[in-house]
Motif scaffolding. Structure first.
Motif, PDB file in Angstrom:
ATOM      1  N   GLY A 172       0.637  -1.231  -0.015  1.00 16.24           N
ATOM      2  CA  GLY A 172       0.045  -0.009  -0.016  1.00 16.24           C
ATOM      3  C   GLY A 172       0.938   1.160  -0.081  1.00 16.24           C
ATOM      4  N   GLY A 173       1.907   1.259   0.764  1.00 15.86           N
ATOM      5  CA  GLY A 173       2.848   2.677   0.979  1.00 15.86           C
ATOM      6  C   GLY A 173       3.484   2.878  -0.542  1.00 15.86           C
ATOM      7  N   VAL A 174       4.008   1.708  -1.258  1.00 16.94           N
ATOM      8  CA  VAL A 174       4.520   1.719  -2.339  1.00 16.94           C
ATOM      9  C   VAL A 174       3.638   2.315  -3.387  1.00 16.94           C
ATOM     10  CG1 VAL A 174       5.874   0.670  -4.109  1.00 16.94           C
ATOM     11  CG2 VAL A 174       6.243   0.013  -1.880  1.00 16.94           C
ATOM     12  N   GLU A 175       2.266   1.745  -3.266  1.00 20.28           N
ATOM     13  CA  GLU A 175       1.283   2.109  -4.568  1.00 20.28           C
ATOM     14  C   GLU A 175       1.034   3.919  -4.209  1.00 20.28           C
ATOM     15  OE1 GLU A 175      -1.931  -0.236  -4.038  1.00 20.28           O
ATOM     16  OE2 GLU A 175      -1.004  -1.860  -5.356  1.00 20.28           O
ATOM     17  N   GLU A 176       0.983   4.234  -2.961  1.00 20.07           N
ATOM     18  CA  GLU A 176       0.439   5.447  -2.665  1.00 20.07           C
ATOM     19  C   GLU A 176       1.667   6.288  -3.010  1.00 20.07           C
ATOM     20  OE1 GLU A 176      -0.718   8.333   1.269  1.00 20.07           O
ATOM     21  OE2 GLU A 176      -0.445   6.178   1.347  1.00 20.07           O
ATOM     22  N   GLN A 177       2.936   6.119  -2.832  1.00 24.60           N
ATOM     23  CA  GLN A 177       4.356   7.040  -3.179  1.00 24.60           C
ATOM     24  C   GLN A 177       4.354   7.007  -4.638  1.00 24.60           C
ATOM     25  OE1 GLN A 177       7.937   5.447  -2.411  1.00 24.60           O
ATOM     26  NE2 GLN A 177       8.608   7.293  -1.256  1.00 24.60           N
ATOM     27  N   GLN A 178       3.979   5.854  -5.489  1.00 28.26           N
ATOM     28  CA  GLN A 178       4.068   5.989  -7.017  1.00 28.26           C
ATOM     29  C   GLN A 178       2.789   6.948  -7.521  1.00 28.26           C
ATOM     30  OE1 GLN A 178       6.405   4.652  -9.094  1.00 28.26           O
ATOM     31  NE2 GLN A 178       7.619   4.066  -7.406  1.00 28.26           N
ATOM     32  N   LYS A 179       1.767   6.871  -7.034  1.00 26.25           N
ATOM     33  CA  LYS A 179       0.901   7.800  -7.400  1.00 26.25           C
ATOM     34  C   LYS A 179       1.182   9.247  -7.110  1.00 26.25           C
ATOM     35  CE  LYS A 179      -3.280   4.540  -6.736  1.00 26.25           C
ATOM     36  NZ  LYS A 179      -4.247   4.418  -5.761  1.00 26.25           N
ATOM     37  N   ARG A 180       1.956   9.586  -6.158  1.00 26.40           N
ATOM     38  CA  ARG A 180       2.362  11.079  -5.767  1.00 26.40           C
ATOM     39  C   ARG A 180       3.356  11.270  -6.516  1.00 26.40           C
ATOM     40  NH1 ARG A 180       4.079  10.030  -1.228  1.00 26.40           N
ATOM     41  NH2 ARG A 180       2.297  10.295  -0.127  1.00 26.40           N
ATOM     42  N   PHE A 181       4.432  10.614  -7.073  1.00 29.26           N
ATOM     43  CA  PHE A 181       5.335  10.662  -8.037  1.00 29.26           C
ATOM     44  C   PHE A 181       4.732  11.086  -9.209  1.00 29.26           C
ATOM     45  CE2 PHE A 181       8.613   8.179  -5.803  1.00 29.26           C
ATOM     46  CZ  PHE A 181       8.665   9.036  -4.658  1.00 29.26           C
ATOM     47  N   LYS A 182       3.711  10.310 -10.095  1.00 27.17           N
ATOM     48  CA  LYS A 182       2.972  10.556 -11.270  1.00 27.17           C
ATOM     49  C   LYS A 182       2.306  11.717 -11.272  1.00 27.17           C
ATOM     50  CE  LYS A 182       2.682   5.732 -12.403  1.00 27.17           C
ATOM     51  NZ  LYS A 182       1.666   4.447 -12.948  1.00 27.17           N
ATOM     52  N   LYS A 183       1.695  12.241 -10.107  1.00 24.88           N
ATOM     53  CA  LYS A 183       1.037  13.404  -9.899  1.00 24.88           C
ATOM     54  C   LYS A 183       1.739  14.674 -10.007  1.00 24.88           C
ATOM     55  CE  LYS A 183      -2.484  15.815  -7.311  1.00 24.88           C
ATOM     56  NZ  LYS A 183      -3.346  16.035  -5.953  1.00 24.88           N
ATOM     57  N   LEU A 184       3.208  14.554  -9.417  1.00 28.27           N
ATOM     58  CA  LEU A 184       4.020  15.648  -9.485  1.00 28.27           C
ATOM     59  C   LEU A 184       4.571  15.764 -10.972  1.00 28.27           C
ATOM     60  CD1 LEU A 184       6.281  15.213  -6.117  1.00 28.27           C
ATOM     61  CD2 LEU A 184       4.775  16.944  -6.856  1.00 28.27           C
ATOM     62  N   SER A 185       4.776  14.498 -11.500  1.00 25.15           N
ATOM     63  CA  SER A 185       5.477  14.479 -13.152  1.00 25.15           C
ATOM     64  C   SER A 185       4.296  15.265 -13.803  1.00 25.15           C
ATOM     65  CB  SER A 185       5.628  13.202 -13.433  1.00 25.15           C
ATOM     66  OG  SER A 185       6.182  13.165 -14.555  1.00 25.15           O
ATOM     67  N   THR A 186       2.956  14.869 -13.661  1.00 21.38           N
ATOM     68  CA  THR A 186       2.061  15.607 -14.568  1.00 21.38           C
ATOM     69  C   THR A 186       1.886  16.847 -14.650  1.00 21.38           C
ATOM     70  OG1 THR A 186       0.857  13.420 -14.660  1.00 21.38           O
ATOM     71  CG2 THR A 186      -0.547  15.144 -15.302  1.00 21.38           C
ATOM     72  N   ASN A 187       2.004  17.413 -13.210  1.00 24.87           N
ATOM     73  CA  ASN A 187       1.741  18.946 -13.062  1.00 24.87           C
ATOM     74  C   ASN A 187       2.889  19.621 -13.542  1.00 24.87           C
ATOM     75  OD1 ASN A 187      -0.800  18.403 -11.786  1.00 24.87           O
ATOM     76  ND2 ASN A 187       0.255  18.272  -9.592  1.00 24.87           N
ATOM     77  N   PHE A 188       4.132  18.939 -13.271  1.00 32.69           N
ATOM     78  CA  PHE A 188       5.427  19.849 -13.713  1.00 32.69           C
ATOM     79  C   PHE A 188       5.609  19.819 -15.264  1.00 32.69           C
ATOM     80  CE2 PHE A 188       9.821  19.946 -14.926  1.00 32.69           C
ATOM     81  CZ  PHE A 188      10.254  21.077 -14.568  1.00 32.69           C
ATOM     82  N   SER A 189       5.204  18.803 -15.805  1.00 27.90           N
ATOM     83  CA  SER A 189       4.966  18.785 -17.183  1.00 27.90           C
ATOM     84  C   SER A 189       4.279  19.817 -17.947  1.00 27.90           C
ATOM     85  CB  SER A 189       4.928  17.434 -17.863  1.00 27.90           C
ATOM     86  OG  SER A 189       5.831  16.508 -17.390  1.00 27.90           O
ATOM     87  N   LYS A 190       2.896  19.891 -17.313  1.00 30.43           N
ATOM     88  CA  LYS A 190       2.006  20.856 -17.836  1.00 30.43           C
ATOM     89  C   LYS A 190       2.587  22.270 -17.759  1.00 30.43           C
ATOM     90  CE  LYS A 190      -2.164  18.083 -17.197  1.00 30.43           C
ATOM     91  NZ  LYS A 190      -3.521  18.154 -16.385  1.00 30.43           N
ATOM     92  N   ARG A 191       3.221  22.530 -16.254  1.00 26.61           N
ATOM     93  CA  ARG A 191       3.788  23.910 -16.339  1.00 26.61           C
ATOM     94  C   ARG A 191       4.804  24.169 -17.225  1.00 26.61           C
ATOM     95  NH1 ARG A 191       7.040  26.598 -12.269  1.00 26.61           N
ATOM     96  NH2 ARG A 191       7.997  24.338 -11.505  1.00 26.61           N
ATOM     97  N   LEU A 192       5.744  23.267 -17.284  1.00 28.24           N
ATOM     98  CA  LEU A 192       6.755  23.350 -18.003  1.00 28.24           C
ATOM     99  C   LEU A 192       6.522  23.640 -19.591  1.00 28.24           C
ATOM    100  CD1 LEU A 192      10.155  23.621 -18.554  1.00 28.24           C
ATOM    101  CD2 LEU A 192       9.911  21.147 -18.734  1.00 28.24           C
ATOM    102  N   VAL A 193       5.425  22.919 -20.071  1.00 25.12           N
ATOM    103  CA  VAL A 193       4.986  23.134 -21.484  1.00 25.12           C
ATOM    104  C   VAL A 193       4.212  24.527 -21.659  1.00 25.12           C
ATOM    105  CG1 VAL A 193       3.184  22.523 -23.302  1.00 25.12           C
ATOM    106  CG2 VAL A 193       4.601  20.577 -21.948  1.00 25.12           C
ATOM    107  N   HIS A 194       3.598  25.072 -20.690  1.00 30.60           N
ATOM    108  CA  HIS A 194       2.844  26.513 -20.649  1.00 30.60           C
ATOM    109  C   HIS A 194       3.909  27.239 -20.860  1.00 30.60           C
ATOM    110  CE1 HIS A 194      -0.055  29.253 -20.016  1.00 30.60           C
ATOM    111  NE2 HIS A 194       0.803  29.857 -19.214  1.00 30.60           N
ATOM    112  N   HIS A 195       5.103  27.335 -20.006  1.00 28.92           N
ATOM    113  CA  HIS A 195       6.127  28.294 -20.123  1.00 28.92           C
ATOM    114  C   HIS A 195       7.087  28.229 -21.323  1.00 28.92           C
ATOM    115  CE1 HIS A 195       9.571  30.583 -18.418  1.00 28.92           C
ATOM    116  NE2 HIS A 195      10.201  29.576 -19.145  1.00 28.92           N
ATOM    117  N   LEU A 196       7.201  27.205 -21.943  1.00 27.89           N
ATOM    118  CA  LEU A 196       8.082  27.183 -23.232  1.00 27.89           C
ATOM    119  C   LEU A 196       7.256  27.562 -24.578  1.00 27.89           C
ATOM    120  CD1 LEU A 196       9.763  23.480 -22.904  1.00 27.89           C
ATOM    121  CD2 LEU A 196      10.931  26.010 -22.614  1.00 27.89           C
TER     122      LEU A 196
END
Length: 855
Positions: free
Chosen positions: A332-356
């Motif tokens: 359970g802890g590993v699954e929750e951590q992986q979901k948090r990482f994917k969420k951070l990746s998605t948000n950062f990608s959107k922010r970077l795309v908008h900036h560029l």
């Protein structure tokens, strides 16, 4: 011969004892045994330790006065004794040592006695006994009983010897007997007194033995008591050993329990260690708060903020691509951590795309205006430059290959971009063709081709210089990503740390790429993995921008190449080599210039193939004059000149493989057309055409030293040799026609069964008939015939190949062989007749030499 003679002569001096012997002869050479004097002897040597048994082959000496040992073997080396038959009596037997020896005894009885004695000797003295095959059972019965065997093997001296009537004393026995007799002086004169004295001594010895036995009775009783005590002690020891066994049995069970416990403890420790390692891996997979904050709110407009976001993105990539066992992913802890990482990746990608996207939108207007303006300038300059190059080619042709003092003008390009930036110096490394080494065409053609090569190199170099300079300017001025800019040390370290986990940089962290669309007039944002951003984005931007800046570059270059090919299709070789070299110079990551040159190279290669096909068609359509001798065909000369030119053009080029393929096609067609011309030509014999032209082709291919043409070179040599021999045979024919016909008839009679020396008695082949024919061929007539043949050779062969001397030498060898043929038949069929030709071998050699020197 007696056994005693052999014993005393051969064996007694060596302290050997003859056990048994047998008269033998070798098979299949059976002769009189008594005359040959051959025996097999089994001999015992007791002086060696252990005692050894030898088998000797003994023969009488050459003078018949003594005996000698011819061969010897050890009995232990005997592998098998074959009696040939156990039912049917036979004197033959085989002894198998390293080599098999076949013998035949004088009689069956001697053979059986010899085999029986060898059987007993082997059982007495050998551990590894030989095999006895095909032996009657009765010969082996007397020692098959173990009791009988023990009785017969008590001592060496107890071995029975069949037919032995006397046994000599050994050296030790003889010495003891002499000592005993020396103690009694009357032993020789009075045997009865000697015997009585020996009896008295024997009685005294018997009494002493009995007294000694009686005196030792007490000692025997003491010994028995000691044995009884020893037995009691042994029984006590056995009881103690039994008690120890019981104790050890309990200890064994306890040790097995301890071993099982130790195994369980080791396994448990290993499991704990592995569990600890997996937990440590999971604990390490975490993201610091500063990285989380950078991914969520990091400033992408400042260098420090960009560096923080880059480090955070790399850390996130390592966490998402960590090596985790599949079973641990269900925690359970590993699954929750992986979901948090994917969420951070998605948000950062959107922010970077908008900036560029915002950055590129602000710059797209300036880029569009620049490309629209410069594309018109470059289109006009490139068109004028190519037109100037075309005019130079026409002028060179009109001025007979002189380029003149005025050379091609340079492309200036944008004053902004080209005034301060130098080209990178990329130019073809191919040297200009040395016209002095090429003879393909007239001097004018050679000069014009040299001018074209210079103009072509100038065109390609200028286009390369301008395009590279403009590309560098655009990347620097508009702050685009330069695919050739090396990364600094920090970027390399980040790259290494990113790829340590074995993950793919492109798949998880996404950034934006701007692609310019000419149709829409704007940049289109696409998602691309960060790992390929610099390379792919740079290539795409370069190709699109350069295509807008130089819209007519490929069309103009293609037009120039087409124009040149129409002027002279031989230019395709120059274009293929030059264009290939410039494609290699600009092949980095599929740049615009490399793509443009590559498309033109494909068309140039097609033009080269057409040029080769045209040459092949010209060869097929070649016609020769039928009123004069053929000589070397024109297309063979053309091929030789073509190879000289092509080798100088393609020297050091990576396109030599294309030339090799062209060579193969041309040589095949040339071989076929040489055969066609030889068949069609009426003035020159077929063999001469083939011989001369294949000789020239062999010379050309040998000079090329090309491995791909090795089989063709061998074929040319073979065809030249075959036709040289055929031409010589047909030309020489039968200069001594009547003699040749006469000797053919002689050979026919011999083949029909007539003896050679009897051929001369037949009327048609008599000596008188032969002398009459010989007189018709004096030396002067033969020389005239040869001179006529030489003149005929000079008329039919061309001086260009210089094969007259070769043909004349081959004809000389052939004529000499005919001479030897006539001479050998006369010697064999007409012996002692002194009939010879009216000219000798030396005369023939002199005739050929005089004729060759006179011409």
């Amino acid at each position: 011969m007696s056994r005693q003679q052999i014993q005393n002569t051969l064996f007694l001096p060596n302290d050997e004892r003859l056990i048994t012997m047998i008269s033998v002869s070798k098979i299949p050479r059976k002769t009189n045994l008594k005359k040959r004097g051959s025996w097999l002897c089994a001999v015992l040597n007791t002086m060696e330790s252990p005692a050894k048994v030898y088998i000797y082959h003994v023969k009488k000496s050459d003078r018949g006065e003594g005996f000698k040992k011819k061969m010897s073997w050890l009995l232990r080396d005997l592998r098998k004794l074959d009696g040939k038959s156990a039912e049917k009596p036979s004197p033959e037997f085989d002894l198998h040592f390293e080599k098999t020896y076949k013998w035949s005894a004088a009689s069956v009885e001697e053979k059986e006695a010899f085999i029986s004695s060898l059987w007993r000797l082997s059982h007495r003295f050998l551990i590894q006994k030989p095999e006895f095959e095909n032996i009657p059972e009765r010969l082996l019965e007397d020692i098959k009983d173990p009791h009988t065997l023990r009785e017969k093997s008590q001592s060496v001296d107890d071995i029975s010897i069949e037919g032995e009537d006397y046994q000599a004393l050994s050296a030790k026995e003889e010495a003891d007997l002499e000592l005993l007799m020396s103690e009694c002086q009357v032993a020789i004169s009075n045997a009865e007194v000697f015997t009585e004295q020996l009896s008295k001594q024997l009685s005294v010895l018997d009494g002493a033995n009995i007294h000694s036995i009686m005196g030792s009775e007490d000692q025997v009783l003491n010994l028995m008591r000691l044995l009884d005590n020893g037995i009691k002690e042994a029984e006590q020891i056995e009881e103690k050993l039994d008690s120890y066994d019981k104790i050890l049995a309990n200890v064994k069970e306890q040790m097995e329990v301890m071993r099982d416990k130790d195994t369980l403890m080791t396994l448990r420790n290993k499991n704990h260690q592995r569990l600890l390692e997996e937990l440590q891996n999971l604990v390490v997979i975490r993201l610091d708060m500063k990285h989380i904050q950078a991914l969520m709110d990091g400033d992408l407009t400042t260098p420090a903020g960009i560096q923080e976001c880059t480090a955070a993105a790399q850390a996130l990539h390592r966490c998402m691509n960590a090596d985790i066992h599949p079973s641990l992913l269900r925690l359970g802890g590993v699954e929750e951590q992986q979901k948090r990482f994917k969420k951070l990746s998605t948000n950062f990608s959107k922010r970077l795309v908008h900036h560029l996207n915002n950055l590129f939108i602000h710059q797209v207007t300036y880029v569009h205006v620049y490309m629209s303006s410069l594309s018109k300038l470059y289109s006009r300059e490139v068109s004028d430059f190519i037109e100037n190059a075309k005019q130079k080619l026409v002028a060179a042709k009109e001025s007979k290959g002189k380029l003149g003092t005025a050379t091609l003008s340079r492309l200036t390009g944008s004053s902004t971009s080209l005034a301060k930036l130098d080209h990178r110096g990329r130019s073809g490394s191919i040297q200009s063709v040395d016209s002095s080494a090429v003879k393909y065409g007239s001097e004018l053609d050679i000069a014009i081709r040299s001018v074209f090569d210079q103009v072509l190199e100038k065109v390609l170099t200028e286009m390369e210089r301008v395009c590279i300079a403009e590309q560098d300017f655009c990347f620097k001025f508009f702050h685009l990503i330069d695919k050739n800019t090396p990364k600094d040390e920090d970027q390399e370290k980040d790259k290494d740390s990113t790829t340590e986990g074995g993950g793919d940089v492109e798949t998880d962290v996404w950034v934006a790429r701007q692609t310019y669309s000419a149709a829409e007039g704007e940049f289109i944002t696409e998602n691309l993995g960060q790992g390929l951003l610099q390379k792919r984005a740079a290539v795409t931007v370069e190709i699109n921008m350069m295509a807008e800046l130089f819209p007519q570059l490929e069309t103009e270059l293609d037009g120039f190449l087409t124009h040149a090919d129409k002027q002279n299709d031989m230019y395709s070789m120059y274009m293929l080599v030059r264009m290939s070299q410039h494609v290699i110079n600009n092949q980095d990551m599929g740049s615009f210039l490399g793509k443009t040159f590559g498309n033109c190279l494909i068309k140039v290669k097609r033009n080269f193939d057409k040029f080769i096909d045209a040459m092949m068609q010209t060869i097929r359509e070649t016609k020769t004059s039928k009123k004069s001798r053929c000589g070397i065909i024109s297309f063979v000369h053309s091929f030789e000149e073509f190879t000289n030119l092509a080798e100088s053009i393609f020297k050091g080029s990576d396109r030599h493989a294309d030339l090799d393929k062209a060579y193969t096609k041309l040589v095949r067609v040339i071989f076929e057309q040489i055969i066609r011309v030889a068949q069609e030509h009426q003035k020159t014999p077929r063999e001469v055409v083939l011989m001369e032209n294949f000789h020239r082709m062999f010379s050309i291919l040998s000079h090329l030293k090309n491995p791909c043409l090795e089989n063709d070179r061998k074929e040319a040599k073979q065809r030249y040799t075959e036709n040289l021999q055929a031409y010589t045979v047909n030309l020489l024919g039968r200069p001594l026609e009547k003699l040749h016909t006469f000797f053919e008839g002689v050979e026919a009679r011999i083949a029909a069964g007539v003896k050679p020396e009897e051929v001369g008695y037949q009327l048609a082949f008599s000596k008188q008939e032969l002398r009459k024919l010989i007189k018709e061929y004096p030396g002067k007539e033969v020389k005239k015939t040869l001179e006529h043949l030489n003149k005929k050779v000079e008329k039919q062969l061309c001086e260009e190949e210089n094969l007259i001397q070769v043909v004349w030498h081959e004809m000389q060898n052939l004529f000499i062989n005919q001479y030897k043929y006539y001479d050998s038949l006369m010697t064999k069929c007409y012996p002692d007749s002194n009939i010879t030709l009216e000219f000798t071998m030396d005369n023939v050699l002199q005739y050929f030499s005089d004729i060759a020197q006179s011409h």
